[in-house]
Write an enzyme that holds these catalytic residues in place. Structure first.
Site, PDB file in Angstrom:
ATOM      1  N   LYS A 169      16.999  -9.436 -33.851  1.00  0.00           N
ATOM      2  CA  LYS A 169      15.597  -9.115 -34.131  1.00  0.00           C
ATOM      3  C   LYS A 169      15.474  -7.838 -34.958  1.00  0.00           C
ATOM      4  O   LYS A 169      14.579  -7.725 -35.799  1.00  0.00           O
ATOM      5  CB  LYS A 169      14.815  -8.999 -32.818  1.00  0.00           C
ATOM      6  CG  LYS A 169      14.723 -10.327 -32.048  1.00  0.00           C
ATOM      7  CD  LYS A 169      14.044 -11.399 -32.872  1.00  0.00           C
ATOM      8  CE  LYS A 169      13.766 -12.678 -32.109  1.00  0.00           C
ATOM      9  NZ  LYS A 169      13.103 -13.695 -32.927  1.00  0.00           N
TER      10      LYS A 169
ATOM     11  N   TYR B 126      20.431 -10.503 -28.913  1.00  0.00           N
ATOM     12  CA  TYR B 126      19.026 -10.772 -29.278  1.00  0.00           C
ATOM     13  C   TYR B 126      18.429  -9.557 -30.012  1.00  0.00           C
ATOM     14  O   TYR B 126      17.788  -9.706 -31.061  1.00  0.00           O
ATOM     15  CB  TYR B 126      18.245 -11.072 -28.000  1.00  0.00           C
ATOM     16  CG  TYR B 126      16.812 -11.497 -28.208  1.00  0.00           C
ATOM     17  CD1 TYR B 126      16.501 -12.769 -28.668  1.00  0.00           C
ATOM     18  CD2 TYR B 126      15.760 -10.626 -27.917  1.00  0.00           C
ATOM     19  CE1 TYR B 126      15.171 -13.166 -28.838  1.00  0.00           C
ATOM     20  CE2 TYR B 126      14.440 -11.002 -28.081  1.00  0.00           C
ATOM     21  CZ  TYR B 126      14.148 -12.281 -28.545  1.00  0.00           C
ATOM     22  OH  TYR B 126      12.835 -12.660 -28.714  1.00  0.00           O
TER      23      TYR B 126
ATOM     24  N   SER C  91       7.699 -26.578 -31.933  1.00  0.00           N
ATOM     25  CA  SER C  91       7.507 -27.575 -30.880  1.00  0.00           C
ATOM     26  C   SER C  91       6.730 -27.037 -29.684  1.00  0.00           C
ATOM     27  O   SER C  91       6.126 -27.804 -28.936  1.00  0.00           O
ATOM     28  CB  SER C  91       8.866 -28.107 -30.402  1.00  0.00           C
ATOM     29  OG  SER C  91       9.658 -27.049 -29.929  1.00  0.00           O
TER      30      SER C  91
ATOM     31  N   ASP D 229      18.765 -28.062 -37.145  1.00  0.00           N
ATOM     32  CA  ASP D 229      19.147 -26.806 -36.525  1.00  0.00           C
ATOM     33  C   ASP D 229      19.029 -25.743 -37.619  1.00  0.00           C
ATOM     34  O   ASP D 229      19.683 -25.854 -38.656  1.00  0.00           O
ATOM     35  CB  ASP D 229      20.595 -26.921 -36.017  1.00  0.00           C
ATOM     36  CG  ASP D 229      21.031 -25.686 -35.254  1.00  0.00           C
ATOM     37  OD1 ASP D 229      20.610 -24.574 -35.637  1.00  0.00           O
ATOM     38  OD2 ASP D 229      21.800 -25.830 -34.299  1.00  0.00           O
TER      39      ASP D 229
ATOM     40  N   ASN E 292      10.116 -18.541 -37.192  1.00  0.00           N
ATOM     41  CA  ASN E 292       9.784 -18.270 -35.789  1.00  0.00           C
ATOM     42  C   ASN E 292      10.854 -18.765 -34.813  1.00  0.00           C
ATOM     43  O   ASN E 292      10.963 -18.232 -33.711  1.00  0.00           O
ATOM     44  CB  ASN E 292       8.433 -18.932 -35.477  1.00  0.00           C
ATOM     45  CG  ASN E 292       8.181 -19.078 -33.997  1.00  0.00           C
ATOM     46  OD1 ASN E 292       7.804 -18.120 -33.320  1.00  0.00           O
ATOM     47  ND2 ASN E 292       8.421 -20.275 -33.455  1.00  0.00           N
TER      48      ASN E 292
HETATM   49  P1  NAP Z   1      10.293 -21.012 -27.008  1.00  0.00           P
HETATM   50  O1  NAP Z   1       9.088 -21.414 -26.270  1.00  0.00           O
HETATM   51  O2  NAP Z   1      11.610 -21.006 -26.329  1.00  0.00           O
HETATM   52  O3  NAP Z   1      10.388 -21.916 -28.359  1.00  0.00           O
HETATM   53  C1  NAP Z   1      11.457 -21.730 -29.248  1.00  0.00           C
HETATM   54  C2  NAP Z   1      11.246 -22.610 -30.450  1.00  0.00           C
HETATM   55  O4  NAP Z   1      12.364 -22.411 -31.348  1.00  0.00           O
HETATM   56  C3  NAP Z   1      11.218 -24.091 -30.103  1.00  0.00           C
HETATM   57  O5  NAP Z   1      10.322 -24.740 -30.970  1.00  0.00           O
HETATM   58  C4  NAP Z   1      12.652 -24.517 -30.414  1.00  0.00           C
HETATM   59  O6  NAP Z   1      12.751 -25.867 -30.788  1.00  0.00           O
HETATM   60  C5  NAP Z   1      12.957 -23.677 -31.626  1.00  0.00           C
HETATM   61  N1  NAP Z   1      14.389 -23.518 -31.846  1.00  0.00           N
HETATM   62  C6  NAP Z   1      15.269 -22.824 -31.081  1.00  0.00           C
HETATM   63  N2  NAP Z   1      16.497 -22.924 -31.617  1.00  0.00           N
HETATM   64  C7  NAP Z   1      16.388 -23.687 -32.734  1.00  0.00           C
HETATM   65  C8  NAP Z   1      17.312 -24.135 -33.698  1.00  0.00           C
HETATM   66  N3  NAP Z   1      18.613 -23.802 -33.652  1.00  0.00           N
HETATM   67  N4  NAP Z   1      16.871 -24.914 -34.721  1.00  0.00           N
HETATM   68  C9  NAP Z   1      15.550 -25.265 -34.781  1.00  0.00           C
HETATM   69  N5  NAP Z   1      14.631 -24.867 -33.897  1.00  0.00           N
HETATM   70  C10 NAP Z   1      15.047 -24.086 -32.874  1.00  0.00           C
HETATM   71  O7  NAP Z   1      10.151 -19.527 -27.619  1.00  0.00           O
HETATM   72  P2  NAP Z   1       8.845 -18.648 -27.918  1.00  0.00           P
HETATM   73  O8  NAP Z   1       8.623 -17.769 -26.773  1.00  0.00           O
HETATM   74  O9  NAP Z   1       7.760 -19.489 -28.460  1.00  0.00           O
HETATM   75  O10 NAP Z   1       9.433 -17.716 -29.082  1.00  0.00           O
HETATM   76  C11 NAP Z   1       9.233 -17.985 -30.453  1.00  0.00           C
HETATM   77  C12 NAP Z   1       9.776 -16.808 -31.252  1.00  0.00           C
HETATM   78  O11 NAP Z   1       9.140 -15.610 -30.824  1.00  0.00           O
HETATM   79  C13 NAP Z   1      11.274 -16.573 -31.040  1.00  0.00           C
HETATM   80  O12 NAP Z   1      11.858 -16.147 -32.256  1.00  0.00           O
HETATM   81  C14 NAP Z   1      11.315 -15.459 -30.033  1.00  0.00           C
HETATM   82  O13 NAP Z   1      12.487 -14.714 -30.119  1.00  0.00           O
HETATM   83  C15 NAP Z   1      10.103 -14.653 -30.444  1.00  0.00           C
HETATM   84  N6  NAP Z   1       9.556 -13.821 -29.377  1.00  0.00           N
HETATM   85  C16 NAP Z   1       9.084 -14.362 -28.217  1.00  0.00           C
HETATM   86  C17 NAP Z   1       8.575 -13.515 -27.237  1.00  0.00           C
HETATM   87  C18 NAP Z   1       8.032 -14.020 -25.928  1.00  0.00           C
HETATM   88  O14 NAP Z   1       7.725 -13.199 -25.070  1.00  0.00           O
HETATM   89  N7  NAP Z   1       7.871 -15.298 -25.740  1.00  0.00           N
HETATM   90  C19 NAP Z   1       8.580 -12.139 -27.442  1.00  0.00           C
HETATM   91  C20 NAP Z   1       9.067 -11.632 -28.626  1.00  0.00           C
HETATM   92  C21 NAP Z   1       9.542 -12.482 -29.594  1.00  0.00           C
HETATM   93  P3  NAP Z   1      13.340 -27.019 -29.801  1.00  0.00           P
HETATM   94  O15 NAP Z   1      12.136 -27.627 -29.157  1.00  0.00           O
HETATM   95  O16 NAP Z   1      14.050 -27.939 -30.723  1.00  0.00           O
HETATM   96  O17 NAP Z   1      14.230 -26.335 -28.811  1.00  0.00           O
END
Ligand code: NAP
Length: 250
Positions: free
Chosen positions: A162, A158, A18, A66, A93
């Site tokens: 990971k 977390y 999303s 979910d 992801n």
């Molecule tokens: P984000 O903007 O918070 O987006 C999270 C996404 O995961 C959203 O699409 C959310 O959907 C979905 N989601 C969360 N819980 C869910 C559930 N129970 N069932 C289905 N969908 C769910 O996060 P992001 O920064 O893009 O991160 C994406 C991935 O990269 C994550 O695994 C995060 O740990 C990893 N990551 C991010 C960073 C960073 O700096 N941003 C760094 C390292 C790793 P909804 O719209 O339904 O909430």
């Protein structure tokens, strides 16, 4: 003339599509010709991603669930397979944080993070993998984090989820290799998304001092690497960790 896009006629399933990284990954795969099955907790939040992909002339469908709900995942994978015919790329992801020091961390905060980030990947990899084994091809990419490599005070749940994804991915890579399926891990550093938007200015400054390339990452920095891992150029890469962090961990 045949298309030069390497994902033409392929179907990719991206969880957490999303916003943030998942949205950028889905769009990058669509640009290579893939049809997309997009997952988030509601279909409404997927509208922006759908619009962007359809504007490219590619096919995309939204599915709400979910990722921690194994039965719902099984049912959706069955539905996607019926609708698209096959799944060639799986990107696990979806992820959440529930930060807090260990001494104050609730079981609920532990369970939510492990069940979403780690069990969610298990829930999808099993039914999608079953199908990839039958078709004898597939690419699985799990989005971990540098925190899974380094640990972080206030993120024991977390970091565990990971780091768990890394061991999970290496095992899946070994189990599925003989069937022509690769499984790799991408470890992003600090990328500008909703997940990191609340970092204080002070923390941002401290972080930048630890990043040799002197900037936070953008979602496209990660999407490009995921796209590469689905390409023919990456067909001999499996069980690997690609860190996309501006040089923070080396
Ligand atoms: P984000 O903007 O918070 O987006 C999270 C996404 O995961 C959203 O699409 C959310 O959907 C979905 N989601 C969360 N819980 C869910 C559930 N129970 N069932 C289905 N969908 C769910 O996060 P992001 O920064 O893009 O991160 C994406 C991935 O990269 C994550 O695994 C995060 O740990 C990893 N990551 C991010 C960073 C960073 O700096 N941003 C760094 C390292 C790793 P909804 O719209 O339904 O909430």
């Amino acid at each position: 003339m045949p298309s030069s896009k390497f994902l033409t006629d392929k179907v990719a399933l991206v969880t957490g599509a999303s916003r943030g990284l998942g949205k950028a990954i889905a769009v990058a795969l669509a640009k290579e010709g893939a049809s997309l099955a997009l997952i988030a907790r509601s279909t409404e939040v997927l509208q922006g991603t759908l619009d962007e992909i359809r504007a490219l002339g590619s096919v995309a469908e939204p599915y709400a669930l979910d990722v921690s709900d194994g039965a719902a995942v099984e049912a959706v994978v069955e539905k996607i397979t019926a609708q698209f015919g096959h799944i060639d790329v799986l990107v696990n992801n979806a992820g959440v944080t529930r930060d807090g020091l260990l001494m104050r961390m609730s079981s609920e905060a532990w369970d939510t993070v492990i069940n979403t980030n780690l069990k969610g990947a298990f829930n999808f990899t099993k039914p999608v993998g079953r199908q990839m084994v039958k078709q004898r091809s597939g690419r699985i990419i799990n989005i971990s984090s540098v925190i899974g490599l380094m640990g972080n005070a206030g993120q024991a749940n977390y970091a565990a989820s990971k780091a768990g994804l890394i061991g999970f991915s290496k095992s899946v890579a070994r189990e599925f290799a003989s069937r022509g399926i690769t499984c790799n891990v991408v470890c992003p550093g600090f990328i500008e998304t909703d997940m990191t938007k609340d970092l204080s200015e002070d923390l941002r400054k401290k972080l930048l001092e630890k990043i040799p390339l002197q900037r936070l990452g953008q979602p496209d920095d990660v999407a490009g690497v995921v796209s590469f891992l689905t390409s023919p150029a990456a067909s001999y890469i499996t069980g690997q960790i690609l860190t996309v962090d501006g040089g923070m961990v080396m």
